[in-house]
Design a protein around this motif. Sequence first.
Motif, PDB file in Angstrom:
ATOM      1  N   CYS A  68      51.889  40.025  36.417  1.00  0.00           N
ATOM      2  CA  CYS A  68      50.750  39.486  35.662  1.00  0.00           C
ATOM      3  C   CYS A  68      51.191  38.404  34.683  1.00  0.00           C
ATOM      4  N   ASP A  69      52.431  38.493  34.211  1.00  0.00           N
ATOM      5  CA  ASP A  69      52.941  37.527  33.230  1.00  0.00           C
ATOM      6  C   ASP A  69      53.735  36.396  33.869  1.00  0.00           C
ATOM      7  N   ALA A  70      54.157  36.576  35.128  1.00  0.00           N
ATOM      8  CA  ALA A  70      55.027  35.597  35.778  1.00  0.00           C
ATOM      9  C   ALA A  70      54.279  34.303  36.098  1.00  0.00           C
ATOM     10  N   ARG A  71      55.026  33.224  36.247  1.00  0.00           N
ATOM     11  CA  ARG A  71      54.512  31.910  36.671  1.00  0.00           C
ATOM     12  C   ARG A  71      53.369  31.416  35.785  1.00  0.00           C
ATOM     13  N   GLY A  72      53.436  31.768  34.510  1.00  0.00           N
ATOM     14  CA  GLY A  72      52.436  31.292  33.563  1.00  0.00           C
ATOM     15  C   GLY A  72      51.058  31.893  33.733  1.00  0.00           C
ATOM     16  N   ARG A  73      50.978  33.081  34.371  1.00  0.00           N
ATOM     17  CA  ARG A  73      49.652  33.676  34.606  1.00  0.00           C
ATOM     18  C   ARG A  73      49.005  34.166  33.316  1.00  0.00           C
ATOM     19  N   GLY A  74      49.794  34.568  32.344  1.00  0.00           N
ATOM     20  CA  GLY A  74      49.234  34.887  31.036  1.00  0.00           C
ATOM     21  C   GLY A  74      48.793  36.314  30.821  1.00  0.00           C
ATOM     22  N   GLY A  75      49.105  37.219  31.750  1.00  0.00           N
ATOM     23  CA  GLY A  75      48.758  38.623  31.557  1.00  0.00           C
ATOM     24  C   GLY A  75      47.531  39.055  32.339  1.00  0.00           C
ATOM     25  N   PHE A  76      47.311  40.361  32.359  1.00  0.00           N
ATOM     26  CA  PHE A  76      46.259  40.958  33.182  1.00  0.00           C
ATOM     27  C   PHE A  76      44.874  40.406  32.859  1.00  0.00           C
ATOM     28  N   GLU A  77      44.526  40.348  31.582  1.00  0.00           N
ATOM     29  CA  GLU A  77      43.177  39.913  31.221  1.00  0.00           C
ATOM     30  C   GLU A  77      42.930  38.448  31.545  1.00  0.00           C
ATOM     31  N   ARG A  78      43.995  37.659  31.620  1.00  0.00           N
ATOM     32  CA  ARG A  78      43.841  36.252  31.966  1.00  0.00           C
ATOM     33  C   ARG A  78      43.583  36.062  33.456  1.00  0.00           C
ATOM     34  N   ILE A  79      44.105  36.960  34.286  1.00  0.00           N
ATOM     35  CA  ILE A  79      43.931  36.777  35.727  1.00  0.00           C
ATOM     36  C   ILE A  79      42.782  37.614  36.287  1.00  0.00           C
ATOM     37  N   ARG A  80      42.319  38.608  35.542  1.00  0.00           N
ATOM     38  CA  ARG A  80      41.140  39.335  36.010  1.00  0.00           C
ATOM     39  C   ARG A  80      39.909  38.447  35.828  1.00  0.00           C
ATOM     40  N   SER A  81      39.023  38.461  36.810  1.00  0.00           N
ATOM     41  CA  SER A  81      37.852  37.590  36.789  1.00  0.00           C
ATOM     42  C   SER A  81      37.065  37.761  35.496  1.00  0.00           C
ATOM     43  N   GLN A  82      36.646  36.661  34.942  1.00  0.00           N
ATOM     44  CA  GLN A  82      35.897  36.674  33.695  1.00  0.00           C
ATOM     45  C   GLN A  82      34.609  37.477  33.856  1.00  0.00           C
ATOM     46  N   GLY A  83      34.359  38.357  32.895  1.00  0.00           N
ATOM     47  CA  GLY A  83      33.155  39.173  32.925  1.00  0.00           C
ATOM     48  C   GLY A  83      33.283  40.448  33.732  1.00  0.00           C
ATOM     49  N   SER A  84      34.429  40.660  34.381  1.00  0.00           N
ATOM     50  CA  SER A  84      34.625  41.862  35.187  1.00  0.00           C
ATOM     51  C   SER A  84      35.388  42.917  34.397  1.00  0.00           C
ATOM     52  N   ASP A  85      35.000  44.177  34.563  1.00  0.00           N
ATOM     53  CA  ASP A  85      35.753  45.265  33.952  1.00  0.00           C
ATOM     54  C   ASP A  85      36.353  46.188  35.009  1.00  0.00           C
ATOM     55  N   GLY A  86      36.270  45.784  36.275  1.00  0.00           N
ATOM     56  CA  GLY A  86      36.839  46.569  37.358  1.00  0.00           C
ATOM     57  C   GLY A  86      38.270  46.161  37.644  1.00  0.00           C
ATOM     58  N   PRO A  87      38.943  46.872  38.532  1.00  0.00           N
ATOM     59  CA  PRO A  87      40.330  46.543  38.868  1.00  0.00           C
ATOM     60  C   PRO A  87      40.426  45.289  39.719  1.00  0.00           C
ATOM     61  N   ILE A  88      41.584  44.662  39.692  1.00  0.00           N
ATOM     62  CA  ILE A  88      41.900  43.599  40.646  1.00  0.00           C
ATOM     63  C   ILE A  88      42.237  44.280  41.969  1.00  0.00           C
ATOM     64  N   GLU A  89      41.634  43.820  43.059  1.00  0.00           N
ATOM     65  CA  GLU A  89      41.809  44.497  44.343  1.00  0.00           C
ATOM     66  C   GLU A  89      42.229  43.515  45.433  1.00  0.00           C
ATOM     67  N   PHE A  90      43.110  44.009  46.305  1.00  0.00           N
ATOM     68  CA  PHE A  90      43.545  43.244  47.471  1.00  0.00           C
ATOM     69  C   PHE A  90      43.491  44.144  48.699  1.00  0.00           C
ATOM     70  N   GLU A  91      43.115  43.563  49.816  1.00  0.00           N
ATOM     71  CA  GLU A  91      43.153  44.264  51.099  1.00  0.00           C
ATOM     72  C   GLU A  91      43.682  43.284  52.138  1.00  0.00           C
ATOM     73  N   ILE A  92      44.754  43.668  52.805  1.00  0.00           N
ATOM     74  CA  ILE A  92      45.375  42.817  53.818  1.00  0.00           C
ATOM     75  C   ILE A  92      45.326  43.531  55.162  1.00  0.00           C
ATOM     76  N   TYR A  93      44.831  42.834  56.162  1.00  0.00           N
ATOM     77  CA  TYR A  93      44.725  43.363  57.524  1.00  0.00           C
ATOM     78  C   TYR A  93      45.675  42.538  58.391  1.00  0.00           C
ATOM     79  N   TYR A  94      46.711  43.189  58.939  1.00  0.00           N
ATOM     80  CA  TYR A  94      47.723  42.412  59.658  1.00  0.00           C
ATOM     81  C   TYR A  94      48.276  43.185  60.850  1.00  0.00           C
ATOM     82  N   ARG A  95      48.943  42.450  61.737  1.00  0.00           N
ATOM     83  CA  ARG A  95      49.629  43.032  62.896  1.00  0.00           C
ATOM     84  C   ARG A  95      51.110  42.691  62.814  1.00  0.00           C
ATOM     85  N   GLU A  96      51.939  43.665  63.174  1.00  0.00           N
ATOM     86  CA  GLU A  96      53.378  43.413  63.188  1.00  0.00           C
ATOM     87  C   GLU A  96      53.764  42.518  64.365  1.00  0.00           C
ATOM     88  N   GLU A  97      53.014  42.628  65.440  1.00  0.00           N
ATOM     89  CA  GLU A  97      53.195  41.763  66.605  1.00  0.00           C
ATOM     90  C   GLU A  97      51.880  41.717  67.368  1.00  0.00           C
TER      91      GLU A  97
END
Length: 231
Positions: A68-97
């Motif tokens: 959250c602090d790396a590469r000048g991101r500025g911490g969790f509250e800076r990268i969480r969408s403005q006005g949101s109080d929910g978690p940051i979420e990611f979902e990746i769908y991939y194949r190994e081959e």
Amino acid sequence: MAKIEGIRIANYRVLKDLTLGKLWNTQRVQPLTPLSVVIGKNGVGKSSLFDAFGFLADCLKLGVEEACDARGRGGFERIRSQGSDGPIEFEIYYREERRARPITYELAIDRDDSGRPYASRERLRQRRKGQSHGRPFSFLVMNGGRGVAWTGQAEGQQIDEVVDRESVLEMLLDRIERRLTGEERAETEFVELQDRRKLGIATLGALKQHPRISSFRQFVEGWHLSYFTPD
């Protein structure tokens, strides 16, 4: 060669709810192609999309708090969408081959009671051989640094989305344990990380008894991202 067929991002910078390509529950959608081009006006989220991949890689290498602090991101509250109080979420769908069964990785990052970011939820899942419909079977389930992992190619368990997302961890693990047969118990490990700011895939992916987790970890570690600012 592993490739991403779809990704969902929620509450990351300007990306409040973005889905690209197909996911396990949107099978009629076309997957992302090996070469995908993103075009848009300034401020619509192109840089946020690219940084999301870098952020995930940093979470794996550094842990979620440092990421959250790396590469000048500025911490969790800076990268969480403005006005949101929910978690940051990611979902990746991939194949190994090309012919491999797709795998879904899910990660949610939130703040704990002390205000520090941590991995609140983490999951890996895959459909059984021959299963073309229905909910995939989870083979890694982590809530706040604690959870369960299935070793080798064990299929894991189907877990109800709505119920288990809201339930406390003890209830979730108890349900999983009560469902296990004798053979399944030998393939199951209950896990508790020393630092819940680290990802489960970072720790378990280093162990040979978890080849699918290890493969996903290596896949993320192999991402090459170029950060630059044009003059």
